[in-house]
Design an enzyme around this catalytic site. Structure first.
Site, PDB file in Angstrom:
ATOM      1  N   ARG A 158      -4.945   9.899   8.608  1.00 42.94           N
ATOM      2  CA  ARG A 158      -3.716   9.328   8.042  1.00 42.94           C
ATOM      3  C   ARG A 158      -2.513   9.774   8.873  1.00 42.94           C
ATOM      4  NH1 ARG A 158      -0.665  11.504   2.603  1.00 42.94           N
ATOM      5  NH2 ARG A 158       1.041   9.990   2.675  1.00 42.94           N
ATOM      6  N   HIS A 198       4.420  21.028   1.458  1.00 43.41           N
ATOM      7  CA  HIS A 198       4.333  19.764   2.195  1.00 43.41           C
ATOM      8  C   HIS A 198       4.017  20.083   3.649  1.00 43.41           C
ATOM      9  CE1 HIS A 198       5.901  17.514  -1.163  1.00 43.41           C
ATOM     10  NE2 HIS A 198       6.801  18.458  -1.314  1.00 43.41           N
ATOM     11  N   LEU A 199       3.112  19.305   4.210  1.00 38.57           N
ATOM     12  CA  LEU A 199       2.801  19.470   5.632  1.00 38.57           C
ATOM     13  C   LEU A 199       3.997  19.048   6.475  1.00 38.57           C
ATOM     14  CD1 LEU A 199      -0.731  17.897   5.378  1.00 38.57           C
ATOM     15  CD2 LEU A 199      -0.294  20.249   6.096  1.00 38.57           C
ATOM     16  N   SER A 200       4.577  17.902   6.128  1.00 43.00           N
ATOM     17  CA  SER A 200       5.756  17.398   6.840  1.00 43.00           C
ATOM     18  C   SER A 200       7.012  17.957   6.175  1.00 43.00           C
ATOM     19  CB  SER A 200       5.768  15.867   6.791  1.00 43.00           C
ATOM     20  OG  SER A 200       5.999  15.422   5.459  1.00 43.00           O
ATOM     21  N   ASN A 220       0.398  20.374  -3.460  1.00 51.31           N
ATOM     22  CA  ASN A 220       0.942  19.331  -2.608  1.00 51.31           C
ATOM     23  C   ASN A 220       0.612  18.032  -3.332  1.00 51.31           C
ATOM     24  OD1 ASN A 220       1.682  17.396  -0.793  1.00 51.31           O
ATOM     25  ND2 ASN A 220       0.681  18.337   0.976  1.00 51.31           N
ATOM     26  N   HIS A 229       7.694  13.124  -5.535  1.00 48.89           N
ATOM     27  CA  HIS A 229       9.031  12.523  -5.558  1.00 48.89           C
ATOM     28  C   HIS A 229       9.304  11.729  -6.828  1.00 48.89           C
ATOM     29  CE1 HIS A 229       8.638  13.776  -1.479  1.00 48.89           C
ATOM     30  NE2 HIS A 229       7.752  12.857  -1.180  1.00 48.89           N
ATOM     31  N   ARG A 280      11.942  10.411  -0.083  1.00 53.20           N
ATOM     32  CA  ARG A 280      11.218  11.693  -0.036  1.00 53.20           C
ATOM     33  C   ARG A 280      12.152  12.893  -0.199  1.00 53.20           C
ATOM     34  NH1 ARG A 280       6.137   9.994   2.020  1.00 53.20           N
ATOM     35  NH2 ARG A 280       6.370   8.227   3.422  1.00 53.20           N
ATOM     36  N   GLU A 310       5.195  24.798  -4.191  1.00 56.83           N
ATOM     37  CA  GLU A 310       5.074  23.413  -3.720  1.00 56.83           C
ATOM     38  C   GLU A 310       4.954  23.428  -2.191  1.00 56.83           C
ATOM     39  OE1 GLU A 310       8.428  21.045  -4.897  1.00 56.83           O
ATOM     40  OE2 GLU A 310       7.782  19.297  -3.719  1.00 56.83           O
ATOM     41  N   ARG A 325      12.818  12.954   6.412  1.00 61.15           N
ATOM     42  CA  ARG A 325      12.161  11.641   6.443  1.00 61.15           C
ATOM     43  C   ARG A 325      12.933  10.631   5.592  1.00 61.15           C
ATOM     44  NH1 ARG A 325       5.995  12.503   5.322  1.00 61.15           N
ATOM     45  NH2 ARG A 325       5.974  10.332   6.060  1.00 61.15           N
ATOM     46  N   PRO A 373      -2.295  12.234  -4.228  1.00 59.35           N
ATOM     47  CA  PRO A 373      -2.742  10.979  -3.626  1.00 59.35           C
ATOM     48  C   PRO A 373      -2.650  10.958  -2.107  1.00 59.35           C
ATOM     49  CG  PRO A 373      -1.277  10.543  -5.466  1.00 59.35           C
ATOM     50  CD  PRO A 373      -1.291  12.025  -5.270  1.00 59.35           C
ATOM     51  N   ASP A 416       6.213  18.210 -15.857  1.00 54.75           N
ATOM     52  CA  ASP A 416       6.089  18.786 -17.204  1.00 54.75           C
ATOM     53  C   ASP A 416       4.815  19.613 -17.323  1.00 54.75           C
ATOM     54  OD1 ASP A 416       8.451  17.747 -18.144  1.00 54.75           O
ATOM     55  OD2 ASP A 416       7.538  16.126 -19.311  1.00 54.75           O
ATOM     56  N   TYR A 425       1.090  14.068  10.088  1.00 52.89           N
ATOM     57  CA  TYR A 425       0.340  15.074   9.327  1.00 52.89           C
ATOM     58  C   TYR A 425      -0.688  15.837  10.149  1.00 52.89           C
ATOM     59  CZ  TYR A 425       2.391  12.429   5.479  1.00 52.89           C
ATOM     60  OH  TYR A 425       3.281  11.814   4.631  1.00 52.89           O
TER      61      TYR A 425
HETATM   62  C1  DQA Z   1       3.535  15.109   1.842  1.00 53.17           C
HETATM   63  C2  DQA Z   1       4.927  14.441   1.943  1.00 53.17           C
HETATM   64  C3  DQA Z   1       5.033  13.304   0.954  1.00 53.17           C
HETATM   65  O1  DQA Z   1       6.302  12.674   1.064  1.00 53.17           O
HETATM   66  C4  DQA Z   1       3.963  12.262   1.231  1.00 53.17           C
HETATM   67  O2  DQA Z   1       4.027  11.231   0.285  1.00 53.17           O
HETATM   68  C5  DQA Z   1       2.605  12.852   1.291  1.00 53.17           C
HETATM   69  C6  DQA Z   1       2.425  14.095   2.028  1.00 53.17           C
HETATM   70  C7  DQA Z   1       3.356  16.204   2.916  1.00 53.17           C
HETATM   71  O3  DQA Z   1       2.456  17.009   2.771  1.00 53.17           O
HETATM   72  O4  DQA Z   1       4.107  16.222   3.896  1.00 53.17           O
HETATM   73  O5  DQA Z   1       1.636  12.278   0.799  1.00 53.17           O
HETATM   74  O6  DQA Z   1       3.415  15.714   0.577  1.00 53.17           O
END
Ligand code: DQA
Length: 150
Positions: free
Chosen positions: A19, A101-103, A75, A81, A112, A99, A108, A11, A88, A24
């Protein structure tokens, strides 16, 4: 689905570019994916991408990947979270899952700090922006036997 690596985007990632650019960056999801696709093509790999704002769609893509992909980069956005259902689904996937994550979620808000996906993935790359995706792809390629992928 018939690919080497499935990139699964959750999402709000379709809103990348505009965004929260201070968190990001300004690169769009399409740009991230085409960069990854180009990198994957160095090894002759085919990369498939699915983005959805709906948990069930992501779960169904993970199911499809069981018979059609060798590896997954995920991602899952905020679903990372909270989604035991996606966890599953990914647990059923026989190949490596990374997995991304950009951030850096650990730096944070507290909500998260937990990843439901963490127990079923090979590893996590977070906090490096676009480089997170590159590192994840390199890690998967290494796991799948590509020499000099990283
Ligand atoms: C994210 C980090 C998540 O906490 C956040 O809800 C996102 C982006 C990231 O790529 O840093 O939608 O997955």
């Amino acid at each position: 689905m018939n690919c080497d690596v499935l990139v699964l985007s959750g999402p709000n990632l379709d809103q990348l570019g505009t965004r929260s650019p201070e968190i990001y960056g300004t690169t769009t999801l399409e740009e991230h994916v085409s960069r990854l696709r180009e990198r994957a093509s160095r090894w002759g790999w085919v990369l498939e991408h699915r983005q959805s704002n709906f948990e069930g769609d992501l779960i169904e893509s993970a199911h499809e990947a069981r018979s059609g992909a060798r590896a997954i980069i995920v991602n899952a956005g905020a679903l990372s979270h909270v989604s035991w259902a996606l966890t599953d689904a990914l647990a059923m996937f026989p190949g490596p899952v990374v997995e991304v994550h950009l951030s850096n979620p650990a730096a944070r808000e507290p909500f998260r700090h937990v990843s439901t996906l963490a127990p079923v993935v090979a590893g996590t790359v977070a906090g490096f922006g676009a480089l997170s995706y590159d590192l994840a792809l390199g890690a998967l390629a290494t796991l799948l036997g590509v020499d000099g992928a990283l």
